[in-house]
Write an enzyme that holds these catalytic residues in place. Structure first.
Site, PDB file in Angstrom:
ATOM      1  CG  ASP A  27      -8.062  -5.308   2.207  1.00 30.25           C
ATOM      2  OD1 ASP A  27      -8.424  -4.815   3.284  1.00 30.25           O
ATOM      3  OD2 ASP A  27      -6.866  -5.350   1.843  1.00 30.25           O
ATOM      4  CG  HIS A  41      -2.202  -0.686   1.055  1.00 33.07           C
ATOM      5  ND1 HIS A  41      -3.131  -0.313   0.115  1.00 33.07           N
ATOM      6  CD2 HIS A  41      -2.733  -1.749   1.712  1.00 33.07           C
ATOM      7  CE1 HIS A  41      -4.176  -1.122   0.191  1.00 33.07           C
ATOM      8  NE2 HIS A  41      -3.959  -2.001   1.141  1.00 33.07           N
ATOM      9  CD  GLU A  89      -5.769  -0.891   8.542  1.00 32.38           C
ATOM     10  OE1 GLU A  89      -6.615  -0.382   7.785  1.00 32.38           O
ATOM     11  OE2 GLU A  89      -4.538  -0.888   8.294  1.00 32.38           O
ATOM     12  CG  HIS A  90      -5.777  -5.376   8.240  1.00 38.66           C
ATOM     13  ND1 HIS A  90      -5.063  -4.281   7.770  1.00 38.66           N
ATOM     14  CD2 HIS A  90      -7.008  -5.299   7.672  1.00 38.66           C
ATOM     15  CE1 HIS A  90      -5.831  -3.582   6.943  1.00 38.66           C
ATOM     16  NE2 HIS A  90      -7.014  -4.171   6.869  1.00 38.66           N
TER      17      HIS A  90
END
Length: 434
Positions: A361, A262, A327-328
């Site tokens: 996602d 990302h 976050e994940h």
């Protein structure tokens, strides 16, 4: 890529340094955003068109050139190959079905004296969703922002998406079509956020703005917060994998890549009790990296903010994970359910070896808009509840006013608020202060 062991004397300090992310705003970005927002606030459409032409290399004569109709969205949908339409539809249906479970409902009850107390749940009137555009086209962001709003019953959904150089992405527009977006404006950046927050002659003022963007978008969202609601100001993407050492190391390496690709400042961390397995993952990273189209970004991310950490056992991995509040969080272990009670802080938890983060996602169902930068300690994923609000309901009966009035009177006098006390006392049957 950094390698650490939880047994190191300085592990806590090194982990803290690894997680440190400079969230302070860039003064130059702030100044530019302040100027743009003020300009759009005061000049409306004219400023919005001007800034869009300047930053997105457009030649729009007016807002009509930056407005897309439902017919244009449908045309984008029809231009997609059938298999892509099917995939988008399947993802949308799964996201919709999951979020329908989150829908809150009004409720009430009555006291023994007939006093009604409750909560009325209502949707927001109008929301704006920001979707990155141009080469960074994310149809999944459209689904994840628009569908919870739709499920909540939001009256109108406005989408803004930049189209640099006039480049429109059919996938993004098709996603807006099937998600039920009402209006689309091909504008982006701080100017789009300001238009949504303040309204212009063409862009309606919204009640809340959600969706990801660059540093200028994030700064603009911070600036307009209070005029409108916002979802969050997101930091770089993160993944933490807890592995027992029995998953194919190529799988784990690719899962780490999935967030590292990302951004150069994205973060990917592995926690595992086995030093041998960590070495296998390291070898997989070296083997797989050359084939990745975004190799340079992944390398920079792993070198700058990535880590392979050996822990004493899976229980310690859970403790460290709670501190990181990722976050994940992937639980690539034989029995993820056994670890779940030990985990308190994570945006989304992916359970089992076959549950890659990338499924979340796009199409698993839960929202992919998640808290970052350790904010999962107190924040939650975007959901239907972000597009609903609650009003308290109180209907006091005559009998209830006698009981509650005396309580309120005593407390109000104690606070020195005489009018509060008298308002309650006047409703007492004898009307006398107590």
């Amino acid at each position: 890529m950094l390698k650490l062991s939880s047994s190191q004397p300085d592990f806590a300090e090194r982990l803290k340094a690894l997680l440190a992310f400079e969230t302070a705003q860039d003064p130059a970005v702030d100044a530019a955003v302040a100027s743009i927002c003020a300009d759009v606030h005061h000049r409306g459409d004219a400023a919005l068109v001007e800034h869009t032409n300047r930053f997105d290399r457009m030649q729009a004569a007016g807002m009509a050139d930056l407005t897309l109709s439902r017919e244009q969205l449908e045309a984008a949908w029809l231009r997609l190959p059938a298999d892509v339409r099917d995939a988008l539809s399947a993802a949308a249906e799964r996201v919709r079905r999951y979020h329908e479970k989150q829908l809150a409902h009004s409720w009430s009850y009555e006291d023994e004296d007939g006093t009604l107390l409750g909560q009325q749940v209502t949707p927001l009137d109008r929301v704006g969703i920001y979707v990155p555009g141009g080469k960074a086209a994310y149809p999944s962001s459209v689904l994840m922002n628009a569908l919870p709003a739709k499920v909540a019953g939001v009256g109108e959904i406005i989408m803004v998406v930049p189209t640099p150089g006039g480049e429109r992405n059919d996938l993004v527009l098709a996603a807006a079509y099937i998600a039920g977006v009402d209006k689309v404006f091909t504008v982006g950046g701080a100017q789009a956020v300001a238009a949504l927050a303040y309204g212009t002659e063409t862009v309606p003022q919204v009640d809340k703005i959600t969706g990801p963007g660059n540093a200028y978008v994030a700064a603009a969202k911070r600036r307009v917060f209070g005029v409108v609601g916002i979802d969050m100001v997101a930091g770089p993407s993160e993944i933490l994998v807890i592995c027992d050492g029995a998953t194919d190391p190529d799988w784990v390496a690719m899962d780490l890549f999935s967030q590292a690709e990302h951004d150069e400042i994205a973060q990917a961390i592995l926690l595992c009790p086995s030093a041998d397995y960590i070495a296998q993952v390291e070898a997989s990273i070296a083997k797989l990296l050359p084939s990745m189209p975004r190799r340079a970004i992944i390398e920079a991310s792993l070198a700058g903010r990535g880590a392979l950490i050996q822990v004493s056992d899976l229980a310690e991995a859970c403790e460290i994970s709670n501190y990181i509040a990722p976050e994940h969080l992937e639980l690539s272990v034989a029995d993820p359910d056994a670890l779940l009670p030990q985990l308190r802080h994570a945006g989304a938890i992916f359970m089992g070896r076959f549950t890659s983060e990338s499924l979340g996602d796009y199409c698993a169902g839960p929202n992919h808009v998640l808290p970052t930068s350790r904010t999962a300690r107190f924040a939650s994923p975007l959901g239907v509840y972000d597009f609903q609000k609650r009003s308290s309901l109180i209907r006091v009966s005559q009998a209830g006013a006698q009981k509650l009035g005396r309580i309120a009177s005593l407390l109000a006098h104690g606070e020195g608020l005489t009018a509060h006390a008298r308002a309650a006392e006047l409703r007492l049957e004898d009307g006398t202060p107590r």
